[in-house]
Design a protein around this motif. Structure first.
Motif, PDB file in Angstrom:
ATOM      1  N   ASN A   1      27.183  90.483  37.584  1.00  0.00           N
ATOM      2  CA  ASN A   1      25.874  89.870  37.368  1.00  0.00           C
ATOM      3  C   ASN A   1      24.764  90.890  37.613  1.00  0.00           C
ATOM      4  O   ASN A   1      23.801  90.985  36.843  1.00  0.00           O
ATOM      5  CB  ASN A   1      25.698  88.662  38.286  1.00  0.00           C
ATOM      6  CG  ASN A   1      24.328  88.019  38.145  1.00  0.00           C
ATOM      7  OD1 ASN A   1      23.375  88.411  38.829  1.00  0.00           O
ATOM      8  ND2 ASN A   1      24.219  87.047  37.266  1.00  0.00           N
TER       9      ASN A   1
ATOM     10  N   ALA B   1      13.522  82.618  41.543  1.00  0.00           N
ATOM     11  CA  ALA B   1      14.863  82.030  41.506  1.00  0.00           C
ATOM     12  C   ALA B   1      15.533  82.135  42.875  1.00  0.00           C
ATOM     13  O   ALA B   1      16.225  81.204  43.309  1.00  0.00           O
ATOM     14  CB  ALA B   1      15.704  82.730  40.448  1.00  0.00           C
TER      15      ALA B   1
ATOM     16  N   ASN C   1      16.868  79.043  45.035  1.00  0.00           N
ATOM     17  CA  ASN C   1      18.219  79.049  45.590  1.00  0.00           C
ATOM     18  C   ASN C   1      18.198  78.685  47.070  1.00  0.00           C
ATOM     19  O   ASN C   1      19.033  77.904  47.537  1.00  0.00           O
ATOM     20  CB  ASN C   1      18.844  80.429  45.386  1.00  0.00           C
ATOM     21  CG  ASN C   1      20.216  80.543  46.025  1.00  0.00           C
ATOM     22  OD1 ASN C   1      21.154  79.874  45.619  1.00  0.00           O
ATOM     23  ND2 ASN C   1      20.325  81.397  47.036  1.00  0.00           N
TER      24      ASN C   1
ATOM     25  N   VAL D   1      26.613  76.351  44.248  1.00  0.00           N
ATOM     26  CA  VAL D   1      25.530  76.969  43.489  1.00  0.00           C
ATOM     27  C   VAL D   1      26.075  78.052  42.564  1.00  0.00           C
ATOM     28  O   VAL D   1      25.683  78.156  41.391  1.00  0.00           O
ATOM     29  CB  VAL D   1      24.468  77.561  44.444  1.00  0.00           C
ATOM     30  CG1 VAL D   1      23.393  78.310  43.653  1.00  0.00           C
ATOM     31  CG2 VAL D   1      23.835  76.455  45.284  1.00  0.00           C
TER      32      VAL D   1
ATOM     33  N   ALA E   1      25.542  78.274  38.556  1.00  0.00           N
ATOM     34  CA  ALA E   1      24.677  79.367  38.101  1.00  0.00           C
ATOM     35  C   ALA E   1      25.406  80.322  37.167  1.00  0.00           C
ATOM     36  O   ALA E   1      24.819  80.835  36.200  1.00  0.00           O
ATOM     37  CB  ALA E   1      24.122  80.128  39.300  1.00  0.00           C
ATOM     38  N   SER E   2      26.684  80.572  37.422  1.00  0.00           N
ATOM     39  CA  SER E   2      27.426  81.503  36.580  1.00  0.00           C
ATOM     40  C   SER E   2      27.568  80.972  35.157  1.00  0.00           C
ATOM     41  O   SER E   2      27.462  81.729  34.181  1.00  0.00           O
ATOM     42  CB  SER E   2      28.803  81.785  37.183  1.00  0.00           C
ATOM     43  OG  SER E   2      29.599  80.610  37.232  1.00  0.00           O
TER      44      SER E   2
ATOM     45  N   ALA F   1      24.184  81.216  33.352  1.00  0.00           N
ATOM     46  CA  ALA F   1      23.897  82.605  32.992  1.00  0.00           C
ATOM     47  C   ALA F   1      24.638  83.017  31.723  1.00  0.00           C
ATOM     48  O   ALA F   1      24.080  83.690  30.850  1.00  0.00           O
ATOM     49  CB  ALA F   1      24.275  83.533  34.144  1.00  0.00           C
TER      50      ALA F   1
ATOM     51  N   SER G   1      18.925  84.628  36.910  1.00  0.00           N
ATOM     52  CA  SER G   1      20.236  84.252  37.466  1.00  0.00           C
ATOM     53  C   SER G   1      20.619  85.141  38.640  1.00  0.00           C
ATOM     54  O   SER G   1      21.391  84.732  39.510  1.00  0.00           O
ATOM     55  CB  SER G   1      21.314  84.317  36.384  1.00  0.00           C
ATOM     56  OG  SER G   1      21.640  85.654  36.032  1.00  0.00           O
TER      57      SER G   1
ATOM     58  N   PHE H   1      20.103  83.596  41.984  1.00  0.00           N
ATOM     59  CA  PHE H   1      21.067  82.590  42.430  1.00  0.00           C
ATOM     60  C   PHE H   1      22.426  83.207  42.767  1.00  0.00           C
ATOM     61  O   PHE H   1      23.158  82.682  43.598  1.00  0.00           O
ATOM     62  CB  PHE H   1      21.272  81.538  41.331  1.00  0.00           C
ATOM     63  CG  PHE H   1      20.086  80.655  41.116  1.00  0.00           C
ATOM     64  CD1 PHE H   1      19.869  79.549  41.931  1.00  0.00           C
ATOM     65  CD2 PHE H   1      19.178  80.921  40.113  1.00  0.00           C
ATOM     66  CE1 PHE H   1      18.768  78.732  41.739  1.00  0.00           C
ATOM     67  CE2 PHE H   1      18.073  80.109  39.904  1.00  0.00           C
ATOM     68  CZ  PHE H   1      17.866  79.013  40.728  1.00  0.00           C
ATOM     69  N   MET H   2      22.768  84.312  42.139  1.00  0.00           N
ATOM     70  CA  MET H   2      24.105  84.871  42.279  1.00  0.00           C
ATOM     71  C   MET H   2      24.243  85.840  43.447  1.00  0.00           C
ATOM     72  O   MET H   2      25.251  85.819  44.162  1.00  0.00           O
ATOM     73  CB  MET H   2      24.499  85.590  40.989  1.00  0.00           C
ATOM     74  CG  MET H   2      24.660  84.678  39.782  1.00  0.00           C
ATOM     75  SD  MET H   2      26.094  83.582  39.882  1.00  0.00           S
ATOM     76  CE  MET H   2      27.427  84.781  39.809  1.00  0.00           C
TER      77      MET H   2
END
Length: 407
Positions: free
Chosen positions: A231, A271, A275, A287, A291-292, A295, A326, A329-330
């Protein structure tokens, strides 16, 4: 898990520590983003083509990836403060060297050493967070660090452009020298030692190679590392491709470039804070799972827009904004998941995660540059492949066996 208790604990934010750790993690974005507007001037002054000037970015990414392998185990064995102060010292000396070089080869070498020093801050800062907080609280704290660290990509290109206009490209490295000195002084006087005696005792029972081999044998850790790194590769791909795409392809002025770059960074920061709020009600793994997939969906739309040319910049740039968000979140959630697997090796895990991120970023950036054709297609293709790989790593390595527990 009692999320209400987690929320009350996390509301008592140690802001002094957050700001200091955020500054320590900002060495990379400051060192990359601030000098991006200067790349054409560097090439002209040092008589280097675009490929060689771009290599100064790749050298920095390589140094960030390699250096972390040293600082992680060192922080577990020797403590958190010493490796940070050593790294900052190396960073400051290399920044001075960057301002004095007379050839592009010298700048590439100095940038590599600069990264070897600068990576200490990010590695140890993440370990400090895990020293003090549990899994969910760690994810929330790392989101807060994104808020502080994220100011760097918002402000750095604007500052870099202004410094370039006032003092030339070498002045950017003088500013980075002063930044290193300021953060180093703050760490010396304000950063407490957080490594536990249990961590120290465990680190003395194995050498760094044994620690890394033990970590590489943990399937879930590899899943989190790949998910976060792939990511993150989209961010590095964007950073390396954005000057040519925005200025060269879309005709955006160098002055406006800093504002567009900053807007995308603001989306990433926002973001990260969303999160942090979502983690009041959901676990980090929940999450990540959502999120993945989102994305990947955005990456598909970006790839279609890039391949068809439909909408031009007005399709590509908004989708880029959403895709880069994203990251917010990742990253904190994959890092928190990994650090929770083996807290006694927090420094080594932080190093492994960081090195994987910069290594995949360097590969994705290099691939995008190799296939550069004056369109957003290579960038969009690299981002799609990276995000698809991130989602697969999460689903088949990190999260199996966790879904019921997460609920």
């Amino acid at each position: 898990m009692n999320h209400a208790d987690d929320s009350r604990a996390a509301d008592k934010v140690p802001w002094g520590l957050v700001i200091l750790l955020g500054a320590l993690t900002a060495f990379a974005p400051m060192s990359i983003d601030m000098y991006l507007p200067s790349l054409p001037a560097i090439g002209a002054d040092l008589r280097a083509d675009a490929g060689l000037t771009q290599a100064t970015v790749a050298a920095f990414l390589a140094g960030m990836a390699i250096g972390q392998f040293f600082y992680g185990p060192a922080s577990d064995r020797l403590g958190r403060r010493g490796p940070i102060l050593l790294g900052v010292t190396i960073y400051v000396l290399a920044s001075i060297a960057c301002s004095l070089v007379t050839s592009i080869e010298g700048l590439i070498a100095a940038r590599f050493v600069q990264a070897l020093g600068g990576c200490a801050g990010a590695v140890v800062a993440r370990a400090v967070v895990r020293d003090r907080f549990n899994h969910t609280e760690t994810a929330r704290m790392l989101s807060l660090l994104t808020l502080v660290m994220g100011l760097a990509p918002v402000l750095a290109p604007l500052l870099g452009g202004a410094v370039l206009a006032l003092g030339g490209w070498r002045a950017n490295f003088i500013v980075l020298t002063l930044f290193g000195l300021a953060v180093g002084a703050a760490a010396f006087f304000r950063l407490p030692e957080t490594r536990s005696e249990a961590t120290a005792a465990h680190a003395r029972t194995e050498n760094p190679l044994q620690a890394y081999l033990a970590l590489l044998g943990q399937r879930r850790l590899i899943g989190y590392a790949l998910a976060g790194a792939l990511n993150g590769a989209t961010l590095f791909t964007y950073i390396s491709a954005s000057p040519e795409l925005l200025i060269g392809t879309y005709g955006i002025s160098p002055q406006a470039f800093g504002w567009v770059f900053g807007l995308n960074a603001a989306g990433l920061i926002g973001a990260g804070q969303v999160n942090r709020l979502v983690l009041r009600h959901r676990t980090p793994d929940q999450v990540l799972s959502a999120a993945s997939l989102v994305a990947v969906g955005i990456a598909v739309l970006l790839l279609v827009a890039a391949l068809t040319g439909l909408g031009g910049r007005w399709s590509v740039l908004p989708l880029l904004f959403l895709l880069l968000a994203s990251y917010g979140f990742m990253q904190g959630n994959t890092m928190a998941g990994a650090l929770n697997i083996d807290p006694l090796r927090a420094g080594s895990i932080s190093a492994l995660m960081g090195a994987a991120s910069f290594a995949t970023g360097a590969i994705a950036s290099s691939a995008t540059g190799a296939f550069h054709d004056g369109t957003p297609r290579p960038m969009a293709a690299a981002m799609f492949v990276a995000l698809a790989g991130s989602a697969l790593a999460l689903r088949f390595l990190a999260l199996p066996g966790r879904r019921q527990a997460a609920g």
